[in-house]
Design an enzyme around this catalytic site. Sequence first.
Site, PDB file in Angstrom:
ATOM      1  N   SER A   5       9.853   0.404  48.637  1.00 29.27           N
ATOM      2  CA  SER A   5       9.126  -0.508  47.747  1.00 29.27           C
ATOM      3  C   SER A   5       7.808  -0.861  48.411  1.00 29.27           C
ATOM      4  CB  SER A   5       9.938  -1.783  47.512  1.00 29.27           C
ATOM      5  OG  SER A   5       9.124  -2.792  46.931  1.00 29.27           O
ATOM      6  N   TYR A  59      14.615  -8.965  50.631  1.00 30.24           N
ATOM      7  CA  TYR A  59      14.258  -7.655  50.097  1.00 30.24           C
ATOM      8  C   TYR A  59      13.104  -7.057  50.899  1.00 30.24           C
ATOM      9  CZ  TYR A  59      13.308  -4.072  46.542  1.00 30.24           C
ATOM     10  OH  TYR A  59      13.111  -2.883  45.882  1.00 30.24           O
TER      11      TYR A  59
END
Length: 260
Positions: free
Chosen positions: A146, A159
């Site tokens: 990501s 995350y």
Amino acid sequence: MAKKYQHPERRPAVITGASSGIGAETARALAAAGHPVALGARRVDALEEIAAGIRADGGEAVAHALDVTDDESVAEFAAKAAAGLGDIEVVVSNAGLVAPGATIEVSSERFGREIDLNLVGAHRIARMFVPAMVERRRGDIVFVSSDVAVKPRPFMSAYSAGKWGLEGMVTALQMELEGTGVRASIVRPGPTWSGMGTDWDTDEAAFVLDQWVRFGLARHPHFLKAKAHADAIATIVGAPRGVHLSLLDVNPEAPVEEKP
């Protein structure tokens, strides 16, 4: 092309986190490119529906339960995938989890669960599948990261930490695999419409998005569709042997501005 640069005719692939979003689109894209595919996730009903669609389109697909946080589940999934499709030549490590929350308010237990799924889960998948690839002297493993790995986002610290760690792990793995014929690659999605985040509370989601804007992390309103990343993964996997696409950073193009 010299034989050593050719892929085998049959290249079975496994995709984790395949029940929706990037994982589901990747399963479809690889199947369309001729790969037999094994879909893994916790939501077996969703997997079965996607696999049935692939088979209806003429592809070869199986679906099995998979929890990447559980060693036994990973081993059982790998055994079933190989039994159904043969030696696994391609692995896409895509399973992921993100939940909103301030760093100092999120419990350490929840923080750890996200790290376990997003980072340690990817390690479990690599440990399960890559040794056999090394033995065969060929194979692809693609990790879905990501843009938070390079641009961490507020209220998503677990995350962000997991994806930072993932890219560090994969970069080390790439060096360790050099000369084995096995390619480890990273796809780094930018802002994307996918299944992740759809279970957030509406007010929480709006607050987090406002914070992205506040810190300049949402420069324009365009988001990618999951298929863009599936196509990137298919490109990595389809590259001829001898070519290593080690990192693809995939971002949405900004809206085209009208000339003054």
